[in-house]
Design a protein around this motif. Structure first.
Motif: not given
Length: 221
Positions: A50-51, A73-74, A196-202
């Protein structure tokens, strides 16, 4: 020791110029509006930690000494905007949907440097260092990342991975946090395996209106 770079005062002007060229996502045609397109400016959220992917005019005090890349986090930090661009040979016309399996560059909007990795150890976890490199969007072949996703195109609501073309590592976060002068920011690094440490979302951003009709198809994340 960490070191601060120069030229930060001019970067808000660069951000304004880039955003002036963009069309807000809400104005896109209904068909394809859910896709990430070339030329768009966005923030990327690591879905596990969540960063948001972040950089700033501060250099690593070890390893390459290049501009540092972290996770924050911001959600409202302007230093977390990245522009989607093609490789040195092009291949990512403005407004074209980004294909799963396509190689792109991620250019940090406020400093003009590209997301980059190479065979240096990262400062905290001893994984592979990820930095920001180049000037005004010009770098080298180690700035290329393949978008790994399910389906034909990168969807804005889907989790994706970024695999480095030159070294095959995945853009990752594993929770290590820095002290001063960037206290609380998370280390971003390259890992050899998909997990799980390398999934990203726009996330937040301004998305170019799709210029072509997307086609159906399937690829694997």
């Amino acid at each position: 020791m960490w070191s601060a770079g120069r030229g930060g005062a001019a970067r808000p002007v660069l951000l304004g110029l880039l955003l002036a060229l963009l069309v807000p996502g809400g104005g896109a045609a209904k068909t394809g509006a859910e896709l990430v397109t070339c030329g768009s400016v966005l923030k990327l959220l690591n879905t596990h930690h969540r960063v948001r992917l972040h950089s700033h005019d501060i250099k690593y005090g070890s390893g390459s000494g290049q501009q540092s890349v972290t996770g924050v986090e911001a959600s409202d930090d302007a230093n977390s905007y990245w522009r989607i661009r093609g490789g040195s040979e092009g291949g990512c016309p403005r407004g074209s949907p980004v294909r799963c399996g396509q190689a792109v560059r991620l250019t940090h909007v406020l400093t003009g440097k590209n997301l980059h990795t190479h065979h240096f150890p990262s400062p905290l976890s001893n994984n592979q260092e990820v930095s920001a490199f180049g000037e005004d969007g010009q770098g080298d072949d180690l700035d290329l990342w393949t978008v790994r996703c399910s389906g034909q195109h990168w969807e804005r609501e889907a989790a994706v991975r970024f695999q480095h073309v030159g070294t095959s590592v995945f853009l990752s976060v594993t929770g290590e946090q820095y002290g001063s002068p960037i206290r609380g920011q998370h280390e971003v690094h390259g890992m050899p395996s998909a997990n799980t440490h390398n999934t990203w979302k726009a996330m937040e951003g301004i998305f170019i209106k799709p210029s072509v009709e997307p086609s159906a198809g399937h690829d694997e994340l």
